[in-house]
Design an enzyme around this catalytic site. Structure first.
Site, short mmCIF file in Angstrom:
data_model
loop_
_atom_site.label_atom_id
_atom_site.label_comp_id
_atom_site.label_asym_id
_atom_site.label_seq_id
_atom_site.Cartn_x
_atom_site.Cartn_y
_atom_site.Cartn_z
N LEU A 37 0.83 -1.20 0.00
CA LEU A 37 0.00 0.00 0.00
C LEU A 37 0.87 1.26 0.00
CD1 LEU A 37 -3.16 0.00 0.20
CD2 LEU A 37 -2.87 0.73 2.56
N CYS A 38 0.41 2.30 -0.64
CA CYS A 38 1.15 3.57 -0.67
C CYS A 38 0.94 4.35 0.62
CB CYS A 38 0.74 4.40 -1.88
SG CYS A 38 1.22 3.65 -3.44
N GLU A 39 1.19 3.72 1.72
CA GLU A 39 1.12 4.32 3.06
C GLU A 39 2.24 3.70 3.90
OE1 GLU A 39 -0.83 6.75 4.02
OE2 GLU A 39 -2.15 6.78 2.27
N ASN B 225 -6.23 2.23 -2.84
CA ASN B 225 -5.16 1.84 -3.75
C ASN B 225 -5.62 0.76 -4.73
OD1 ASN B 225 -1.70 1.96 -2.53
ND2 ASN B 225 -2.97 3.53 -3.43
#
Length: 417
Positions: free
Chosen positions: A341-343, A380
């Site tokens: 995930l882009c976190e 996402n």
């Protein structure tokens, strides 16, 4: 202390993966059954004792049907959860509807199913009456506020919680409802979550028993049932211990005999609405290590993400992790185990000592049988995983298929593009 062992072998999981690719959640049916039987047996002294499974923990009809067969009801907080009950044949007193900020159509469905309505706010009396008849049985959710000195990290302190009625409102609401013809009353509270100290849970019962006695003395109302909520915890860490159901039961029985029996309130149903404690320890997120990265720290990337298990990223919660086939290997490497995930909070473990992990190793994240798959999401464009049920003979049934891109796009309209 509790041993963090998995109920399957690496060979069994690799065979399952041939049909159901990782990531997936897998639940141990026999362990779930044994656990809930132990809870119910511990309270066999209490008349009509009832466990209401918190559907939000694992909202799957297969799980609900298993628990229904063991005599368990359902704690619902939304219309879809009520519809799940309807589909598996749970109705009437076997449902308690505990909801807040609730549209009337959800109350209407709960009443259609004969559920016990647990009101969260005194304004719900006028709201129910304005939209339809008030049922003749009502439960009241109690928030003791600063009268209770301690809360915990998940729920917080009661005075900061959005749930329930104050002490004064409990008496005011019951007096109004009695005048409006309500004949059966219950009391409910849930002031802690994931509590591992039996004394804290026993003190909650004591608080509710004392409230029931005061209701009788002030209003002449005999409480019909008391629901202690679902605060029984799960020992996520190996050094923690399970709540001993027998110790918990004995402590509550002692308070019951001291407070309720002398006041003529011994003919009453007691209940819990546990979710985490029932299925949590017997679910596992199975994922494959697909990438490793060495920069300022050592990272193991997996094919799972927060979309499959939110708790570590959301709460910083600990979930034990086993590398299949390396259970006895020394934990001589330190990793952050991550998703894609882009976190940056998308991590299942941070600075965790583990055996050396190679790409292709199978990782098992423990204690995901509650608030695991159910808290999934599609940020996402992530697709939620399958859920599998492992039976006593270790055969496996898929009880929810994995999402597809078509599922993700099903609510979009591409016709004018």
């Amino acid at each position: 202390m509790n041993e963090k062992k998995v109920p399957f072998t690496e060979g069994e999981i690799r065979e399952i993966i041939k049909t159901y690719p990782t990531p997936f959640h897998i639940y141990d049916e026999e362990a779930i059954r044994a656990n809930v039987r132990k809870l119910i047996k511990a309270f066999d002294w209490a008349k009509d004792f009832k466990e209401y499974f918190a559907v939000k923990a694992t909202p799957n009809p297969y799980i609900m049907k298993i628990l229904k067969a063991e005599g368990v009801g359902a704690d619902c907080s939304s219309l879809p959860e009520l519809l799940l009950c309807e589909k598996v044949g749970i109705s009437g007193d076997d449902i308690i509807f505990s909801s807040n900020d609730t549209p009337y159509q959800e109350f209407a469905k709960a009443m259609e199913l004969g559920a016990i309505i647990n009101i969260d706010d005194i304004t719900m009396i006028d709201f129910l009456e304005a939209n339809g008849p008030i049922p003749d049985r009502i439960c009241m959710r109690y928030n003791p506020g600063p009268l209770l000195k301690d809360g915990n990290d998940i729920i917080g302190t009661p005075e900061e919680s959005k749930y329930g009625l104050t002490r004064d409102q409990i008496f005011e609401a019951m007096a109004i409802l009695k005048q409006k013809g309500v004949k059966r009353f219950g009391l409910h509270t849930m002031v802690v979550s994931n509590e591992l100290n039996a004394n804290g849970l026993i003190n909650t019962a004591k608080m509710m028993f004392e409230l029931a006695v005061e209701v009788k003395e002030r209003l002449g109302i005999y409480i019909d049932f008391i629901d202690f909520g679902g605060g029984i915890g799960l020992p996520y860490r190996p050094e923690e211990s399970f709540v001993d159901y027998d110790v918990l039961s004995a402590g509550i029985k002692d308070q019951f005999e001291k407070i309720m029996v002398p006041n003529g309130l011994d003919d009453i149903r007691l209940s819990f609405e546990c979710g985490r404690a029932i299925t949590g320890p017997y679910g596992y997120l199975v994922t494959t290590a697909i990438h490793h990265k060495d920069i300022w720290k050592h990272y193991i990337g997996t094919d799972a993400s927060m979309a499959n298990l939110m708790r570590p990223g959301m709460y910083g919660a600990y979930h034990h992790l086993t590398v299949l086939g390396k259970e006895e290997a020394p934990a001589d490497h330190v990793y952050d185990v991550t998703g894609s995930l882009c976190e940056n909070c998308d991590k299942f473990a941070v600075d965790r000592p583990l055996p050396e992990i190679k790409d292709g190793d199978i990782l098992v994240i423990h204690d995901t049988g509650a608030h695991g798959h159910s808290m999934g999401f599609n940020y996402n464009g992530k697709l939620r995983s399958a859920e599998l049920l492992m039976h006593k003979d270790h055969s496996v049934t898929q009880i929810r298929r994995a999402e597809t891109v078509d599922d993700l796009f099903a609510t979009l309209d591409f016709s004018d593009l």
